[in-house]
Design an enzyme around this catalytic site. Structure first.
Site, short mmCIF file in Angstrom:
data_model
loop_
_atom_site.label_atom_id
_atom_site.label_comp_id
_atom_site.label_asym_id
_atom_site.label_seq_id
_atom_site.Cartn_x
_atom_site.Cartn_y
_atom_site.Cartn_z
N CYS A 152 -3.74 -5.74 -1.22
CA CYS A 152 -3.12 -6.68 -0.22
C CYS A 152 -4.20 -6.99 0.84
CB CYS A 152 -1.75 -6.02 0.32
SG CYS A 152 -0.87 -7.41 1.31
N CYS A 333 0.27 -13.46 -0.87
CA CYS A 333 0.29 -12.75 0.05
C CYS A 333 1.32 -12.97 1.07
CB CYS A 333 -0.99 -12.77 0.57
SG CYS A 333 -1.25 -11.06 1.58
P1 FAD Z 1 0.17 1.48 -7.57
O1 FAD Z 1 1.65 0.81 -7.41
O2 FAD Z 1 -0.34 1.91 -6.34
O3 FAD Z 1 0.59 2.70 -8.68
C1 FAD Z 1 -0.47 3.60 -9.32
C2 FAD Z 1 0.42 4.77 -9.95
O4 FAD Z 1 -0.51 5.32 -10.64
C3 FAD Z 1 1.00 5.59 -9.13
O5 FAD Z 1 2.43 5.86 -9.12
C4 FAD Z 1 0.12 6.83 -8.86
O6 FAD Z 1 0.90 8.21 -8.53
C5 FAD Z 1 -0.27 7.01 -10.44
N1 FAD Z 1 -1.73 7.69 -10.45
C6 FAD Z 1 -2.48 7.91 -9.73
N2 FAD Z 1 -3.72 8.50 -10.28
C7 FAD Z 1 -3.00 8.65 -11.68
C8 FAD Z 1 -3.56 9.57 -12.88
N3 FAD Z 1 -4.83 10.26 -12.66
N4 FAD Z 1 -2.82 9.42 -14.01
C9 FAD Z 1 -1.76 8.72 -13.84
N5 FAD Z 1 -1.25 8.16 -13.05
C10 FAD Z 1 -1.89 8.14 -11.99
N6 FAD Z 1 1.56 -6.51 -2.54
C11 FAD Z 1 2.35 -7.47 -2.61
O7 FAD Z 1 2.36 -8.11 -3.85
N7 FAD Z 1 2.78 -8.30 -1.38
C12 FAD Z 1 2.56 -7.28 -0.28
O8 FAD Z 1 3.31 -7.78 0.78
C13 FAD Z 1 1.74 -6.24 -0.12
N8 FAD Z 1 1.62 -5.41 0.85
C14 FAD Z 1 1.13 -4.23 0.67
C15 FAD Z 1 0.81 -3.61 2.04
C16 FAD Z 1 0.23 -2.28 2.02
C17 FAD Z 1 0.47 -1.64 3.40
C18 FAD Z 1 -0.11 -1.82 0.68
C19 FAD Z 1 -0.72 -0.64 0.87
C20 FAD Z 1 -0.10 -2.40 -0.45
C21 FAD Z 1 0.42 -3.76 -0.20
N9 FAD Z 1 0.56 -4.42 -1.46
C22 FAD Z 1 1.28 -5.89 -1.37
C23 FAD Z 1 -0.13 -4.07 -2.81
C24 FAD Z 1 0.81 -3.71 -3.94
O9 FAD Z 1 1.49 -2.51 -3.30
C25 FAD Z 1 -0.48 -3.06 -5.04
O10 FAD Z 1 -1.04 -4.26 -5.40
C26 FAD Z 1 0.65 -2.43 -6.03
O11 FAD Z 1 1.25 -1.43 -5.81
C27 FAD Z 1 -0.41 -2.05 -7.07
O12 FAD Z 1 0.39 -1.59 -8.27
P2 FAD Z 1 -0.40 -0.56 -9.34
O13 FAD Z 1 0.63 -0.33 -10.26
O14 FAD Z 1 -1.65 -1.06 -9.56
O15 FAD Z 1 -0.73 0.74 -8.51
#
Ligand code: FAD
Length: 390
Positions: A152, A333
Site C-alpha cells: 500500500c 489505492c
Molecule cells: P498478507 O495478507 O500479509 O498475508 C501473508 C500471510 O502469510 C500471513 O497470514 C502470514 O502469517 C503468512 N506467512 C508469513 N510467513 C509465512 C511462512 N513462512 N509460511 C507460511 N505462511 C507465512 N491494500 C489495499 O488494497 N487497500 C488499502 O487501503 C490498503 N491499506 C493498507 C494499509 C496498511 C497500513 C497496510 C499494512 C497494508 C495495506 N494494504 C492495502 C495492503 C494489503 O493489506 C496487502 O497488500 C495484502 O494484505 C497482501 O496480501 P498477501 O496475501 O500477499 O499478504
C-alpha cells in the site's frame, strides 16, 4: 504458502473450481484485514474489527497445515516447514506476504518502542498512532515513506491527511509543523491523482520533502535524519511525533530459495507479470506482496490476481498447454484525504487511471468514497473476496 489475503482467496477459488486436495501452510491463528489499520491510526475505526480467527476465514474443504514454510525444493516439488514437515505438491502458490525491515533504518526499531513514534504497519502499533495524534496540540509531526516496493504505497500519506484533518477540526493545525517525507519526485505515480494530492497537501499546509528518505532516528533526542537524494543534502529534523513506514522486502527465507529472482535485491518470487507463473518453475505461481510483478502491492491487486492464478493453475492441472488468464497490473489505492473523504486511485501497468465505478468522477476526493473505504471495502473483503466470490 501463506493464508493472508491472497492465499485464502485463491484456496477458496480453487475449491470452487473443483480442486479437492488443497493444503494451506499458515502459522498464524489470526487473519488480519490490514487496510483498516490506517483508519485505526486515524481514530476512525477500532483495531479489533481488523482481526478474525484464521479458522473462520478458511473455506471448508481446505486443509490448514499449521506451520511456517522455510524452504522450497522446486525440482523435487516439496515445501519444508520450520516444524520439520515436508509437503509435496503438484502446483505451488506462493503468497507469504512481505517482510518489514525495521533494522534497515538505524534507530527505527528502538523508536517504535519509545513513546513518540508509531507505525500503522503493525497491528499492535496502529492504536498508538491514534494516541499520538489525539494528544498532540503543537510542535512538529513527521510522516515518512521508504524507497523500494512497499505494501500500500498510499498508506504513508493517508495517515498524514487523517492527522491533519483531525488537528484542523481541533483548531491546532496552525500550531503544528507537518513534514511528509517521500522518496518519489511527485505525490503519486499517476499524474491525475498526483495533482489532486498536491491540492490536499496545500490545503493542510504540509511541507513535503520529495526525493527524500528517513535514514536514521535518534529516539531519545527525538531527531529524524532525512537525506535528499536529489541534492545529496542531509537534514536533522526534531520531532514531537513521528509516523514511520519501514523498508520492505520478501521474507528472508523466500529470498534464500531458488524461487527468488537472482538479480532482484528484494528477493521476490520471480513470476511473469501477466500469467503470474514462475519464470523457471512452471508448477509454481505467486501473487500478492511476495510476487515480483511490478504492480502496486495491495489487496485490491490481489482481487484481480487471484482469479488469474486460479484459472491458470486449474488449466495446468487439467493438462492445458496454454495459460488462459492474464493480469493487467490493476491495483487501487483508496487514499483517505480527510476524516470524511477518499480518493480512489485505480490504475494498471500502463499507469493510466482505470476507474471501475461508472458515472462518477473518481479522480477527485469524494465523500461517498469515504463510505466505500470505511464500510464497503471491509464488507467486500470478509464476505466476498476471502470466499472467492469477487
Ligand atoms: P498478507 O495478507 O500479509 O498475508 C501473508 C500471510 O502469510 C500471513 O497470514 C502470514 O502469517 C503468512 N506467512 C508469513 N510467513 C509465512 C511462512 N513462512 N509460511 C507460511 N505462511 C507465512 N491494500 C489495499 O488494497 N487497500 C488499502 O487501503 C490498503 N491499506 C493498507 C494499509 C496498511 C497500513 C497496510 C499494512 C497494508 C495495506 N494494504 C492495502 C495492503 C494489503 O493489506 C496487502 O497488500 C495484502 O494484505 C497482501 O496480501 P498477501 O496475501 O500477499 O499478504
Amino acid at each position: 504458502m501463506g493464508g493472508g489475503s491472497a492465499g485464502v482467496s485463491v484456496a477458496a477459488r480453487l475449491l470452487r473450481a473443483g480442486v479437492r486436495d488443497i493444503g494451506l501452510v499458515e502459522p498464524s491463528a489470526t487473519h488480519y484485514y490490514q487496510p483498516l489499520w490506517t483508519l485505526v491510526g486515524g481514530g476512525r475505526a477500532g483495531i479489533a474489527a481488523s482481526a478474525r480467527p484464521q479458522s473462520s476465514v478458511l473455506a471448508r474443504g481446505v486443509s490448514w497445515i499449521r506451520g511456517r514454510a522455510e524452504s522450497v525444493n522446486p525440482d523435487e516439488r516439496t515445501v519444508g516447514t520450520a516444524e520439520g514437515k515436508t509437503i509435496g505438491y503438484d502446483r505451488l502458490v506462493v503468497c507469504p506476504g512481505i517482510q518489514l525491515d525495521w533494522h534497515r533504518v538505524p534507530g527505527m526499531a528502538e523508536a517504535i518502542a519509545a513513546p513518540h513514534t508509531s507505525s500503522n504497519y503493525r497491528y499492535d502499533l496502529a492504536p498508538k498512532t491514534w494516541e499520538l495524534i489525539r494528544s498532540m496540540r503543537s510542535g512538529t509531526a513527521v510522516f515518512t515513506m521508504p524507497s523500494g516496493p512497499i505494501k500500500c504505497g498510499g498508506a504513508p500519506q493517508k495517515i498524514a491527511y487523517l492527522a491533519a484533518d483531525h488537528w484542523r477540526e481541533r483548531g491546532v493545525l496552525k500550531d503544528i509543523r507537518m513534514v511528509l517525507v517521500l522518496p518519489t519526485p511527485g505525490m503519486f505515480g499517476v499524474p491525475v491523482f498526483a495533482e489532486e494530492l498536491e491540492r490536499v497537501v496545500a490545503r493542510y499546509g504540509i511541507e513535503v520533502r520529495h526525493n527524500s528518505e528517513l535514514v536514521k532516528v535518534d529516539p531519545d533526542g527525538r531527531r529524524a535524519v532525512i537525506v535528499d537524494h536529489a541534492s545529496g543534502g542531509r537534514d536533522s529534523v526534531g520531532f514531537d511525533m513521528m509516523h514511520v513506514v519501514p523498508p520492505q522486502s520478501a521474507p528472508d527465507w523466500l529470498k534464500a530459495t531458488p524461487l527468488a529472482g537472482p538479480d532482484d535485491p528484494g528477493g521476490y518470487a520471480e513470476i511473469d507479470k501477466h500469467t503470474m507463473r514462475h519464470v523457471r518453475y512452471p508448477e509454481v505461481f505467486a501473487l500478492g506482496d511476495a510476487g515480483s510483478s511490478p504492480n502496486s502491492k495491495t489487496g485490491a491487486a490481489i482481487r484481480k490476481q487471484a482469479p488469474v492464478v486460479t484459472e491458470n493453475v486449474v488449466a495446468g492441472l487439467r493438462g492445458a498447454e496454454r495459460l488462459p488468464a492474464s493480469y493487467n497490473g490493476y491495483s487501487s489505492c483508496p487514499i483517505t484525504t480527510s476524516r470524511r473523504h477518499m480518493l480512489l486511485a485505480e490504475f494498471d501497468y500502463t499507469l493510466e487511471p482505470c476507474p471501475s465505478i461508472p458515472m462518477i468522477n473518481t479522480v477527485r476526493e469524494r465523500r461517498d468514497m469515504w463510505y466505500l473505504k470505511r464500510y464497503g471495502l471491509p464488507f467486500l473483503y470478509w464476505n466476498l473476496m476471502l470466499r472467492g466470490r469477487v
